[in-house]
Motif scaffolding. Structure first.
Motif, PDB file in Angstrom:
ATOM      1  N   PRO A  12       0.788  -1.231   0.000  1.00  0.00           N
ATOM      2  CA  PRO A  12       0.000   0.000   0.000  1.00  0.00           C
ATOM      3  C   PRO A  12       0.821   1.283   0.000  1.00  0.00           C
ATOM      4  CG  PRO A  12      -0.005  -0.991   2.173  1.00  0.00           C
ATOM      5  CD  PRO A  12       0.676  -1.966   1.256  1.00  0.00           C
ATOM      6  N   GLY A  13       2.140   1.191   0.218  1.00  0.00           N
ATOM      7  CA  GLY A  13       2.967   2.392   0.248  1.00  0.00           C
ATOM      8  C   GLY A  13       2.876   3.097   1.586  1.00  0.00           C
ATOM      9  N   LEU A  14       3.389   4.295   1.620  1.00  0.00           N
ATOM     10  CA  LEU A  14       3.494   5.054   2.862  1.00  0.00           C
ATOM     11  C   LEU A  14       2.143   5.646   3.249  1.00  0.00           C
ATOM     12  CD1 LEU A  14       5.760   6.051   4.842  1.00  0.00           C
ATOM     13  CD2 LEU A  14       5.821   8.132   3.484  1.00  0.00           C
ATOM     14  N   GLN A  23       6.782  -4.065   8.417  1.00  0.00           N
ATOM     15  CA  GLN A  23       7.972  -4.815   8.044  1.00  0.00           C
ATOM     16  C   GLN A  23       8.285  -4.544   6.574  1.00  0.00           C
ATOM     17  OE1 GLN A  23       9.818  -6.609  10.210  1.00  0.00           O
ATOM     18  NE2 GLN A  23       8.405  -5.948  11.824  1.00  0.00           N
ATOM     19  N   THR A  24       9.495  -4.070   6.298  1.00  0.00           N
ATOM     20  CA  THR A  24       9.877  -3.782   4.920  1.00  0.00           C
ATOM     21  C   THR A  24      10.321  -5.066   4.220  1.00  0.00           C
ATOM     22  OG1 THR A  24      12.145  -3.300   5.592  1.00  0.00           O
ATOM     23  CG2 THR A  24      10.607  -1.458   5.502  1.00  0.00           C
ATOM     24  N   GLN A  68      17.706  15.314  -6.339  1.00  0.00           N
ATOM     25  CA  GLN A  68      16.356  14.791  -6.153  1.00  0.00           C
ATOM     26  C   GLN A  68      16.290  13.861  -4.941  1.00  0.00           C
ATOM     27  OE1 GLN A  68      18.041  14.438  -9.252  1.00  0.00           O
ATOM     28  NE2 GLN A  68      17.231  16.488  -9.618  1.00  0.00           N
ATOM     29  N   ALA A  69      15.262  14.044  -4.130  1.00  0.00           N
ATOM     30  CA  ALA A  69      14.904  13.062  -3.106  1.00  0.00           C
ATOM     31  C   ALA A  69      13.777  12.221  -3.682  1.00  0.00           C
ATOM     32  CB  ALA A  69      14.451  13.751  -1.827  1.00  0.00           C
ATOM     33  N   LEU A  70      13.821  10.930  -3.460  1.00  0.00           N
ATOM     34  CA  LEU A  70      12.826  10.055  -4.056  1.00  0.00           C
ATOM     35  C   LEU A  70      12.566   8.848  -3.168  1.00  0.00           C
ATOM     36  CD1 LEU A  70      14.496   7.931  -6.845  1.00  0.00           C
ATOM     37  CD2 LEU A  70      15.789   9.604  -5.560  1.00  0.00           C
ATOM     38  N   PHE A  71      11.399   8.249  -3.377  1.00  0.00           N
ATOM     39  CA  PHE A  71      11.059   6.989  -2.734  1.00  0.00           C
ATOM     40  C   PHE A  71      11.580   5.835  -3.591  1.00  0.00           C
ATOM     41  CE2 PHE A  71       7.409   9.683  -1.337  1.00  0.00           C
ATOM     42  CZ  PHE A  71       7.595   9.573   0.033  1.00  0.00           C
ATOM     43  N   ASN A  72      11.866   4.705  -2.949  1.00  0.00           N
ATOM     44  CA  ASN A  72      12.055   3.491  -3.744  1.00  0.00           C
ATOM     45  C   ASN A  72      10.680   3.008  -4.205  1.00  0.00           C
ATOM     46  OD1 ASN A  72      11.096   2.435  -1.275  1.00  0.00           O
ATOM     47  ND2 ASN A  72      12.120   0.493  -1.651  1.00  0.00           N
ATOM     48  N   HIS A  73      10.622   1.923  -4.960  1.00  0.00           N
ATOM     49  CA  HIS A  73       9.359   1.507  -5.569  1.00  0.00           C
ATOM     50  C   HIS A  73       8.282   1.133  -4.562  1.00  0.00           C
ATOM     51  CE1 HIS A  73      11.758  -2.058  -4.871  1.00  0.00           C
ATOM     52  NE2 HIS A  73      10.724  -2.840  -5.086  1.00  0.00           N
ATOM     53  N   SER A  74       8.671   0.670  -3.367  1.00  0.00           N
ATOM     54  CA  SER A  74       7.689   0.265  -2.358  1.00  0.00           C
ATOM     55  C   SER A  74       7.416   1.360  -1.338  1.00  0.00           C
ATOM     56  CB  SER A  74       8.176  -0.990  -1.629  1.00  0.00           C
ATOM     57  OG  SER A  74       9.376  -0.711  -0.917  1.00  0.00           O
ATOM     58  N   GLU A  75       8.123   2.481  -1.426  1.00  0.00           N
ATOM     59  CA  GLU A  75       8.044   3.596  -0.490  1.00  0.00           C
ATOM     60  C   GLU A  75       8.484   3.218   0.918  1.00  0.00           C
ATOM     61  OE1 GLU A  75       4.663   6.330  -2.738  1.00  0.00           O
ATOM     62  OE2 GLU A  75       4.217   5.504  -0.757  1.00  0.00           O
ATOM     63  N   ASP A  76       9.315   2.194   1.025  1.00  0.00           N
ATOM     64  CA  ASP A  76       9.904   1.828   2.317  1.00  0.00           C
ATOM     65  C   ASP A  76      11.119   2.687   2.633  1.00  0.00           C
ATOM     66  OD1 ASP A  76       8.134  -0.238   2.988  1.00  0.00           O
ATOM     67  OD2 ASP A  76       9.213  -1.674   1.734  1.00  0.00           O
ATOM     68  N   CYS A 108      20.406   7.087   2.392  1.00  0.00           N
ATOM     69  CA  CYS A 108      19.140   6.358   2.420  1.00  0.00           C
ATOM     70  C   CYS A 108      18.604   6.337   3.846  1.00  0.00           C
ATOM     71  CB  CYS A 108      19.354   4.943   1.888  1.00  0.00           C
ATOM     72  SG  CYS A 108      17.853   3.950   1.847  1.00  0.00           S
ATOM     73  N   TRP A 109      17.289   6.461   3.976  1.00  0.00           N
ATOM     74  CA  TRP A 109      16.627   6.414   5.272  1.00  0.00           C
ATOM     75  C   TRP A 109      15.414   5.491   5.205  1.00  0.00           C
ATOM     76  CZ3 TRP A 109      17.969  10.830   2.683  1.00  0.00           C
ATOM     77  CH2 TRP A 109      18.874  11.703   3.294  1.00  0.00           C
ATOM     78  N   ASP A 110      15.037   4.938   6.358  1.00  0.00           N
ATOM     79  CA  ASP A 110      13.743   4.291   6.488  1.00  0.00           C
ATOM     80  C   ASP A 110      12.692   5.389   6.344  1.00  0.00           C
ATOM     81  OD1 ASP A 110      11.251   3.448   7.925  1.00  0.00           O
ATOM     82  OD2 ASP A 110      12.386   1.613   8.273  1.00  0.00           O
TER      83      ASP A 110
END
Length: 450
Positions: free
Chosen positions: A105-107, A116-117, A378-386, A400-402
């Motif tokens: 579902p993403g963030l 759990q990622t 650029q700041a970006l999410f990975n594909h799962s937004e984890d 990289c951050w959680d």
């Protein structure tokens, strides 16, 4: 041990577990409401591990509990029942779409406290392919299905590469596989006369849009191998800096060195702007993105502000002034839920903004060893937004951050000999692209571990 003693021990363990869950909910709610010092103190006192992310879940649970509370039922009992049935409640409230079924579902910090990622950390990705231009490489894009990448350069050229061919090239028997499939670069396009500053794939059709310092946006039909020139050109009065397609592909928002966002109809080439000059930015537009449902788009500017715009009327519906303490906004992007905007600034800070309140609820810190950056990143999410990703200009490494707790993850050396000028993640797989002033673009991929 007697049965009564065993029962008492079990109840005691359940009580401890419930208290731990309740403390985590309280800590997350305190973070969400902006009481950071109180949340940190309580987190230390109860030794909460792992760290608790900001979340409005406790407020939702209590509200639901109060609505359903019977005269003789205690609120704690309602909370306990709701916690046990929370997953079912979410399933009924918000069925998963195709993207969510594939990626999760993403963030969504309204409901989350413990997630759990499953996606790999970006530090585990490896370079799968490197392509070179004749000058600095400063723009890139993934196609919506993740099967193609495009790179743009100061040399005015554009390359389109096939992801499967790049992966085949980097496999143990890569040379043989590539000979059978063909070279990874499937198109090289020449129709600009100056630097290609931004690239966007059409969400539905085989069309690539490119913006340039030559004050034009060009649309290429890359399904035709012989087509080196654009089939349509949108001419502007200033250099193109950024752009984004509406989810239908019928509209394209464009940012230039001027403070006014342009909205182009891609079918008629007509241009529209907001009819209220007081709502404009006061300096150049640096970043644009549509929400996934197309109801909003967001802009970042050199003036340091972030603005939200109605996707239909193009009226400004919200402004975040001094989003990065006055520093130029480097990038803005929506979360899949449309509830948050992730932004970066040339002060090397990355922030997550809640759109309902226009406030920063998470700050991702520790990037930028030199503080202020020379170039936008650029700041970006990975594909799962984890995870949240951001390139460090001084060290050419990836921070990289959680995404939920803002905990720092392992750094990844990006291997470039110049500043990383653009980074973009694949929409549905563990892959990203970095474009650098060393003339190269690197395709990064996480192969399944054996």
């Amino acid at each position: 041990m007697k049965d009564s003693e065993i029962l008492e021990a079990m109840e005691s363990k359940n009580a401890i577990k419930f208290k731990e869950q309740l403390y985590r909910l309280i800590i997350s709610q305190l973070f969400y409401d902006g009481f950071q010092s109180m949340a940190v103190s309580l987190s230390s006192a109860v030794q909460a591990h792992p760290a608790c992310p900001p979340s409005d879940r406790l407020n939702h649970i209590v509200s639901l509990g109060l609505q359903h509370e019977h005269s003789k039922m205690k609120l704690v009992s309602v909370l306990r029942t709701l916690q046990y049935n929370f997953v079912n409640f979410l399933a009924l409230k918000k069925p998963l779409n195709k993207v969510e079924m594939l990626l999760g579902p993403g963030l969504d910090l309204e409901y989350e406290t413990d997630v759990q990622t499953s996606a790999p950390e970006p530090a585990l990705y490896e370079t799968a392919y490197v392509t070179s231009h004749k000058a600095q490489c400063r723009s890139g894009a993934f196609s919506p299905d993740g099967q193609l990448v495009a790179t743009g350069s100061v040399d005015a050229s554009i390359k389109i590469l096939d992801v499967d061919r790049m992966l085949a090239k980097s496999s143990p028997d890569g040379e043989m596989a590539t000979d059978q499939q063909g070279h990874p670069v499937i198109r090289t396009l020449y129709d600009h006369v100056e630097e290609v500053t931004c690239l966007e794939f059409h969400p539905r059709d085989a069309i690539l849009a490119s913006g340039s310092r030559d004050c034009t946006v060009k649309l290429f039909d890359f399904s035709k191998a012989a087509a080196k020139k654009a089939f349509k050109t949108l001419s502007d009065s200033d250099q193109i800096r950024c752009m984004a397609f509406h989810p239908t592909g019928d509209y394209l928002v464009v940012g230039t060195n001027q403070p006014v966002v342009r909205l182009y109809d891609t079918n008629t080439a007509q241009c529209y702007v907001c009819s209220f000059p007081s709502q404009y930015h006061t300096n150049a537009i640096t970043s644009l993105k549509y929400s996934f449902d197309g109801k909003l788009y967001v802009s970042g500017s050199r003036d340091g502000s972030i603005k939200l715009w109605d996707g239909i009327s193009s009226k400004c519906v919200g402004t975040i002034s001094q989003a990065h303490e006055g520093a130029e906004v480097g990038s803005v992007t929506f979360s899949r839920s449309g509830k948050y905007v992730l932004s970066s600034g040339t002060d090397s800070s990355v922030k997550l903004w809640e759109l309902s309140s226009l406030r920063c609820i998470i700050a991702y810190t520790g990037a930028g060893t030199m503080g202020k950056q020379e170039h936008r990143a650029q700041a970006l999410f990975n594909h799962s937004e984890d995870f949240v990703m951001f390139p460090d200009e001084a060290t050419t490494s990836l921070c990289c951050w959680d995404a939920r707790t803002a905990q720092r993850k392992q750094l990844l050396s990006l291997g470039h000999n110049g500043a990383v000028r653009y980074i973009v993640h694949a929409p549905s797989t563990a892959a990203f692209l970095t474009c650098s002033d060393d003339y190269r673009a690197r395709f990064w991929y996480r192969r399944n571990p054996h």
